[in-house]
Design a protein around this motif. Structure first.
Motif, PDB file in Angstrom:
ATOM      1  N   ALA A  28      16.664  -3.100 -32.549  1.00 16.62           N
ATOM      2  CA  ALA A  28      17.034  -3.553 -31.210  1.00 16.62           C
ATOM      3  C   ALA A  28      18.174  -2.716 -30.656  1.00 16.62           C
ATOM      4  N   ALA A  29      19.175  -2.446 -31.481  1.00 13.06           N
ATOM      5  CA  ALA A  29      20.305  -1.634 -31.043  1.00 13.06           C
ATOM      6  C   ALA A  29      19.866  -0.201 -30.746  1.00 13.06           C
ATOM      7  N   ALA A  30      18.982   0.328 -31.591  1.00 13.02           N
ATOM      8  CA  ALA A  30      18.491   1.689 -31.380  1.00 13.02           C
ATOM      9  C   ALA A  30      17.755   1.812 -30.053  1.00 13.02           C
ATOM     10  N   LEU A  31      16.983   0.775 -29.710  1.00 12.32           N
ATOM     11  CA  LEU A  31      16.267   0.785 -28.438  1.00 12.32           C
ATOM     12  C   LEU A  31      17.246   0.780 -27.270  1.00 12.32           C
ATOM     13  N   GLY A  32      18.313  -0.024 -27.416  1.00 11.35           N
ATOM     14  CA  GLY A  32      19.284  -0.128 -26.347  1.00 11.35           C
ATOM     15  C   GLY A  32      20.041   1.168 -26.111  1.00 11.35           C
ATOM     16  N   LEU A  33      20.221   1.960 -27.171  1.00 14.64           N
ATOM     17  CA  LEU A  33      20.971   3.199 -27.060  1.00 14.64           C
ATOM     18  C   LEU A  33      20.090   4.393 -26.704  1.00 14.64           C
ATOM     19  N   THR A  40      12.056   0.315 -21.960  1.00  8.73           N
ATOM     20  CA  THR A  40      11.587   0.358 -23.346  1.00  8.73           C
ATOM     21  C   THR A  40      12.010  -0.892 -24.099  1.00  8.73           C
ATOM     22  N   VAL A  41      13.226  -1.365 -23.842  1.00  6.93           N
ATOM     23  CA  VAL A  41      13.715  -2.593 -24.477  1.00  6.93           C
ATOM     24  C   VAL A  41      12.818  -3.763 -24.118  1.00  6.93           C
ATOM     25  N   ILE A  42      12.509  -3.894 -22.826  1.00  5.35           N
ATOM     26  CA  ILE A  42      11.659  -5.002 -22.366  1.00  5.35           C
ATOM     27  C   ILE A  42      10.259  -4.881 -22.959  1.00  5.35           C
ATOM     28  N   ALA A  43       9.739  -3.666 -23.011  1.00  2.24           N
ATOM     29  CA  ALA A  43       8.395  -3.456 -23.570  1.00  2.24           C
ATOM     30  C   ALA A  43       8.346  -3.839 -25.043  1.00  2.24           C
ATOM     31  N   TYR A  44       9.386  -3.467 -25.775  1.00  2.00           N
ATOM     32  CA  TYR A  44       9.439  -3.799 -27.206  1.00  2.00           C
ATOM     33  C   TYR A  44       9.437  -5.306 -27.415  1.00  2.00           C
ATOM     34  N   HIS A  45      10.296  -6.022 -26.706  1.00  5.16           N
ATOM     35  CA  HIS A  45      10.363  -7.470 -26.884  1.00  5.16           C
ATOM     36  C   HIS A  45       9.108  -8.150 -26.345  1.00  5.16           C
ATOM     37  N   GLY A  46       8.496  -7.579 -25.318  1.00  4.37           N
ATOM     38  CA  GLY A  46       7.212  -8.100 -24.850  1.00  4.37           C
ATOM     39  C   GLY A  46       6.145  -7.980 -25.919  1.00  4.37           C
ATOM     40  N   ARG A 117       5.145   5.247 -36.940  1.00  2.61           N
ATOM     41  CA  ARG A 117       4.572   6.251 -36.051  1.00  2.61           C
ATOM     42  C   ARG A 117       5.192   6.197 -34.662  1.00  2.61           C
ATOM     43  N   TRP A 118       5.729   5.031 -34.305  1.00  6.16           N
ATOM     44  CA  TRP A 118       6.273   4.856 -32.953  1.00  6.16           C
ATOM     45  C   TRP A 118       7.798   4.763 -32.951  1.00  6.16           C
ATOM     46  N   LEU A 119       8.411   5.256 -34.003  1.00  8.47           N
ATOM     47  CA  LEU A 119       9.875   5.287 -34.083  1.00  8.47           C
ATOM     48  C   LEU A 119      10.373   6.721 -33.964  1.00  8.47           C
ATOM     49  N   ARG A 125       4.756   2.257 -23.724  1.00 10.98           N
ATOM     50  CA  ARG A 125       3.565   1.939 -24.515  1.00 10.98           C
ATOM     51  C   ARG A 125       3.874   1.974 -26.000  1.00 10.98           C
ATOM     52  N   ASP A 126       4.649   2.961 -26.427  1.00 13.79           N
ATOM     53  CA  ASP A 126       5.036   3.045 -27.835  1.00 13.79           C
ATOM     54  C   ASP A 126       5.888   1.839 -28.234  1.00 13.79           C
ATOM     55  N   ALA A 127       6.760   1.408 -27.312  1.00  7.35           N
ATOM     56  CA  ALA A 127       7.632   0.268 -27.595  1.00  7.35           C
ATOM     57  C   ALA A 127       6.826  -1.015 -27.742  1.00  7.35           C
ATOM     58  N   VAL A 128       5.789  -1.184 -26.923  1.00  5.85           N
ATOM     59  CA  VAL A 128       4.924  -2.369 -27.033  1.00  5.85           C
ATOM     60  C   VAL A 128       4.232  -2.377 -28.391  1.00  5.85           C
TER      61      VAL A 128
END
Length: 229
Positions: A28-33, A40-46, A117-119, A125-128
């Motif tokens: 989560a922190a990595a996404l925020g930074l 991307t943050v919203i897509a990940y949590h979605g 693969r998505w990190l 799309r990768d975040a979702v």
């Protein structure tokens, strides 16, 4: 009376803030930074919420195949027991549910390889897709909430319960993504955890009481229905 399990599912996610930040806070922190920003943050949590909801719907579909009074009673007793267990787990008074995490770790290994693969996620799309994978990680709170959702015996109701659980995790996870340290501190406070743990245990006790009070009537009605056939 309102079914307490929907509120319980949200509360489990909310009360598990420290647990969530410990297991998922890094990503989560990595996404925020990341340079890709809040989209991307919203897509990940979605993606995480979608994963939880789909798991709940599948569990409700599986348990709904059997439709007998004895099975329904068993699931209701299970729901009450799980509420009590999750309250004890969140309050750190009993860690018996940790065995679910050990079991889930075996299932997580192949998913973890796929998630890598998505990190880091470079597009929404990768975040979702990453969020969809992360919803399957070995977490006792996720598995306990899923077992509780399965007791509803209905894909829609069970999916809604897991969606509620996911909403409960959002404050902690978004705080980790967006660097809201004050909110993280509030959610990790011992008093907050104990309050929600007490509410969960009260809901569990009430569920067990109501189930026991109506078990005879439910079994008698079922027996009468079979007799007419």
């Amino acid at each position: 009376m309102m079914d307490p399990t929907l509120f319980a599912a949200f509360s489990v996610g909310l009360a598990g803030a420290g647990h969530c930040l410990g297991m998922c806070g890094g990503i989560a922190a990595a996404l925020g930074l990341g340079a890709s920003g809040k989209g991307t943050v919203i897509a990940y949590h979605g993606g995480r919420l979608l994963s939880y909801t789909a798991l709940g719907a599948a569990a409700g579909l599986a348990t709904g195949i059997v439709d007998t009074a004895a099975w329904t009673l068993f699931l209701r007793y299970l729901a009450g027991t799980l509420l009590l267990a999750m309250g004890l787990y969140i309050a750190d008074w009993w860690r018996g549910l940790a065995w679910l995490e050990r079991l889930g770790a075996r299932l997580w290994r192949p998913v973890q390889g796929l998630a890598s693969r998505w990190l880091p996620p470079r597009r929404p799309r990768d975040a979702v897709l990453l969020g969809l994978c992360w919803g399957l990680m070995p977490c006792g709170l996720i598995y306990s909430a899923l077992a509780l959702a399965a007791t509803r015996q209905d894909p829609l109701a069970s999916g809604l319960m897991m969606f509620s659980f996911g909403l409960g995790t959002l404050p902690a996870m978004l705080a980790g993504s967006l660097g809201a340290r004050q909110l993280q501190s509030l959610l990790r406070r011992r008093g907050m955890k104990l309050l929600i743990a007490a509410l969960l245990m009260a809901a569990g006790a009430w569920t067990l009481y109501i189930t026991a009070s109506h078990s005879g009537h439910l079994l008698a009605a079922s027996a009468g229905g079979h007799a007419h056939h």
